[in-house]
Write a protein that holds these residues in place. Sequence first.
Motif, PDB file in Angstrom:
ATOM      1  N   ILE A 111      -0.699  64.707  73.661  1.00 34.31           N
ATOM      2  CA  ILE A 111      -1.510  65.865  74.031  1.00 34.31           C
ATOM      3  C   ILE A 111      -1.406  66.128  75.531  1.00 34.31           C
ATOM      4  CG2 ILE A 111      -3.899  66.683  74.262  1.00 34.31           C
ATOM      5  CD1 ILE A 111      -4.472  65.453  71.543  1.00 34.31           C
ATOM      6  N   CYS A 112      -1.337  65.068  76.322  1.00 38.65           N
ATOM      7  CA  CYS A 112      -1.235  65.226  77.779  1.00 38.65           C
ATOM      8  C   CYS A 112       0.160  65.654  78.215  1.00 38.65           C
ATOM      9  CB  CYS A 112      -1.611  63.921  78.476  1.00 38.65           C
ATOM     10  SG  CYS A 112      -3.334  63.452  78.273  1.00 38.65           S
ATOM     11  N   SER A 113       1.192  65.134  77.561  1.00 37.74           N
ATOM     12  CA  SER A 113       2.557  65.342  78.043  1.00 37.74           C
ATOM     13  C   SER A 113       3.295  66.483  77.361  1.00 37.74           C
ATOM     14  CB  SER A 113       3.370  64.055  77.854  1.00 37.74           C
ATOM     15  OG  SER A 113       3.452  63.705  76.474  1.00 37.74           O
ATOM     16  N   ASN A 114       2.849  66.903  76.199  1.00 41.88           N
ATOM     17  CA  ASN A 114       3.566  67.916  75.431  1.00 41.88           C
ATOM     18  C   ASN A 114       2.906  69.273  75.580  1.00 41.88           C
ATOM     19  OD1 ASN A 114       4.608  69.582  73.323  1.00 41.88           O
ATOM     20  ND2 ASN A 114       5.256  67.758  72.194  1.00 41.88           N
ATOM     21  N   GLY A 115       3.582  70.195  76.259  1.00 44.09           N
ATOM     22  CA  GLY A 115       3.022  71.516  76.495  1.00 44.09           C
ATOM     23  C   GLY A 115       2.727  72.285  75.222  1.00 44.09           C
ATOM     24  N   TYR A 116       3.548  72.117  74.192  1.00 48.02           N
ATOM     25  CA  TYR A 116       3.297  72.806  72.930  1.00 48.02           C
ATOM     26  C   TYR A 116       1.964  72.371  72.317  1.00 48.02           C
ATOM     27  CZ  TYR A 116       8.140  74.489  72.872  1.00 48.02           C
ATOM     28  OH  TYR A 116       9.324  75.116  73.181  1.00 48.02           O
ATOM     29  N   VAL A 117       1.713  71.072  72.368  1.00 49.07           N
ATOM     30  CA  VAL A 117       0.486  70.539  71.775  1.00 49.07           C
ATOM     31  C   VAL A 117      -0.734  71.005  72.571  1.00 49.07           C
ATOM     32  CG1 VAL A 117      -0.777  68.436  71.186  1.00 49.07           C
ATOM     33  CG2 VAL A 117       1.697  68.545  70.852  1.00 49.07           C
ATOM     34  N   ARG A 118      -0.639  70.926  73.897  1.00 49.94           N
ATOM     35  CA  ARG A 118      -1.758  71.368  74.740  1.00 49.94           C
ATOM     36  C   ARG A 118      -2.056  72.840  74.533  1.00 49.94           C
ATOM     37  NH1 ARG A 118       0.974  68.945  78.809  1.00 49.94           N
ATOM     38  NH2 ARG A 118       1.419  71.007  79.671  1.00 49.94           N
ATOM     39  N   THR A 119      -1.011  73.661  74.505  1.00 51.54           N
ATOM     40  CA  THR A 119      -1.195  75.102  74.337  1.00 51.54           C
ATOM     41  C   THR A 119      -1.822  75.417  72.982  1.00 51.54           C
ATOM     42  OG1 THR A 119       0.696  75.579  75.767  1.00 51.54           O
ATOM     43  CG2 THR A 119      -0.018  77.329  74.294  1.00 51.54           C
ATOM     44  N   ALA A 120      -1.386  74.712  71.954  1.00 52.97           N
ATOM     45  CA  ALA A 120      -1.949  74.931  70.614  1.00 52.97           C
ATOM     46  C   ALA A 120      -3.435  74.590  70.599  1.00 52.97           C
ATOM     47  CB  ALA A 120      -1.198  74.091  69.590  1.00 52.97           C
ATOM     48  N   LEU A 121      -3.791  73.468  71.253  1.00 53.83           N
ATOM     49  CA  LEU A 121      -5.194  73.066  71.315  1.00 53.83           C
ATOM     50  C   LEU A 121      -6.027  74.116  72.056  1.00 53.83           C
ATOM     51  CD1 LEU A 121      -7.446  70.967  70.913  1.00 53.83           C
ATOM     52  CD2 LEU A 121      -6.722  69.904  73.068  1.00 53.83           C
ATOM     53  N   SER A 122      -5.533  74.577  73.216  1.00 53.96           N
ATOM     54  CA  SER A 122      -6.264  75.572  73.998  1.00 53.96           C
ATOM     55  C   SER A 122      -6.418  76.877  73.222  1.00 53.96           C
ATOM     56  CB  SER A 122      -5.542  75.831  75.329  1.00 53.96           C
ATOM     57  OG  SER A 122      -5.532  74.682  76.137  1.00 53.96           O
ATOM     58  N   SER A 123      -5.360  77.305  72.554  1.00 58.93           N
ATOM     59  CA  SER A 123      -5.412  78.551  71.794  1.00 58.93           C
ATOM     60  C   SER A 123      -6.443  78.484  70.669  1.00 58.93           C
ATOM     61  CB  SER A 123      -4.031  78.882  71.214  1.00 58.93           C
ATOM     62  OG  SER A 123      -3.096  79.117  72.247  1.00 58.93           O
ATOM     63  N   LEU A 124      -6.475  77.361  69.980  1.00 57.65           N
ATOM     64  CA  LEU A 124      -7.444  77.189  68.897  1.00 57.65           C
ATOM     65  C   LEU A 124      -8.877  77.244  69.411  1.00 57.65           C
ATOM     66  CD1 LEU A 124      -5.775  74.360  66.760  1.00 57.65           C
ATOM     67  CD2 LEU A 124      -6.233  76.704  66.020  1.00 57.65           C
ATOM     68  N   LEU A 125      -9.120  76.597  70.544  1.00 58.09           N
ATOM     69  CA  LEU A 125     -10.464  76.590  71.115  1.00 58.09           C
ATOM     70  C   LEU A 125     -10.887  77.978  71.568  1.00 58.09           C
ATOM     71  CD1 LEU A 125     -10.364  73.250  73.156  1.00 58.09           C
ATOM     72  CD2 LEU A 125     -11.754  73.720  71.121  1.00 58.09           C
ATOM     73  N   VAL A 126     -10.005  78.696  72.272  1.00 54.57           N
ATOM     74  CA  VAL A 126     -10.338  80.049  72.731  1.00 54.57           C
ATOM     75  C   VAL A 126     -10.627  80.957  71.537  1.00 54.57           C
ATOM     76  CG1 VAL A 126      -9.436  82.118  73.869  1.00 54.57           C
ATOM     77  CG2 VAL A 126      -9.093  79.878  74.921  1.00 54.57           C
TER      78      VAL A 126
END
Length: 455
Positions: free
Chosen positions: A313-328
């Motif tokens: 989650i910290c190192s993979n931009g795809y995973v971080r972006t997916a998490l942020s998008s879901l939360l927003v």
Amino acid sequence: MYVESDFERPAKEQDHQGPEWRNPVSRDYGRIVHSASFRRQQGKTQVFPGHESDFFRNRLTHSLEVAQIAEGIADRLNTVYKEQVGDRQINGRLCAAAGLVHDIGHPPFGHNGERALDDQMKQYGGFEGNAQTLRILSRLEKKFKYDDPVGNDERAGLNLCFRTLAAVLKYDEVILEKRDAKSDLAKGYYESEAPIVARIKEKVLRGKALPAGVKFKTTECAIMDIADDIAYSVYDLEDSLKAGFLTPASILSSDDKLLKAVAEKVVEQLGIPVTEADVLSTFVDVFKDLIPDVEKGDELVSFIEATRTSNEICSNGYVRTALSSLLVHEFINGVEFVFDDEYPALSKVSLGAETRKKVEVLKQYTFTAIIYSSRVKLGEYRGTELVKDIFEALKAKKGHLLMPDDVRERYLNAQDDATKARTICDFVAGMTDRYAVEFWARLRSDAAESMFKSI
């Protein structure tokens, strides 16, 4: 929801009516984007200093995100609540305009610079970021002047529509001219802008008086405020994960002291019972895919898998972006609307109770864990002292000789100490972080900028 008086402007613009295909809100949006104060946000820190990495958000990119979220909220409300809204749809572009400018009043070094300036201005009307935003828009930006000045100040700033100015008026309180030296930062607007606030209310409320006990806050301002909270809660967390200051594993294993501090902050903001267990369960929900089902004998395998997922989650931009998008997306869907037939401009927009608690927990956790960390505090301390040092140098005898020509002229023409102090404050507040460091270096450092570089 909108009437002609909403889109009147404080100063007459005989030669600036614009083509008929550009409505007043579009013109305001354009004026904001092309303004110097809007551009300067790129040089002001959000959480992590910009020189540390190009990835991290600054005040400008944060404001762009807030603008997009605000417009998204308006679009959703117009669709979901179309029976209430009818033909009085919320203007998404107006909400976006408020998002663009909501932070332009922030001084260099964020809230620490804000407190440093307020300490210097306690006897002259104080300093506060939201109050400074209104002052910039209605006074300081160099686009229009009054033919018939209001008071003794001819400046009209960007001369935005009354409804646009109303969308940044978050706190319906005038800041006292003189406050105790130990008093906390006061939220509101300056006494110098009280006349323009009175006109804003008159136009937007169509001459009606506010009901007793009701504060003035328009629908668009409420939407912008919610969008700001959503952006803070999600993207400050994302930046912290990218920076390695936080990991899902470290959050889920937070000690009781940190969880208690966050819970107390949330209680302070929301006024509802929140426990350490509530804080932890919020992040369990956020990172639920990280927590595997554990069968007896598989604890080590589960621990290893959870650690790998945390690191990813910290190192993979795809995973971080997916998490942020879901939360927003989740938080935008949690916005609720109640139309006010008597005061349409003050129709209520709010986050549902559970969504609001989740947003506040994320926001307060990141703030408590990161903003108060020693690594961040060291940089902030320097910023606080630096802003104080610059202000005191300019306020000292012959300090005006250190000012740019236009600031010096206004300072020398000031009729009293309060106006002189406000002139200095406006100048310092408008500095970017880098410019403030360079200006201070000219005063104190052995490695100052060249005298041939203008100030």
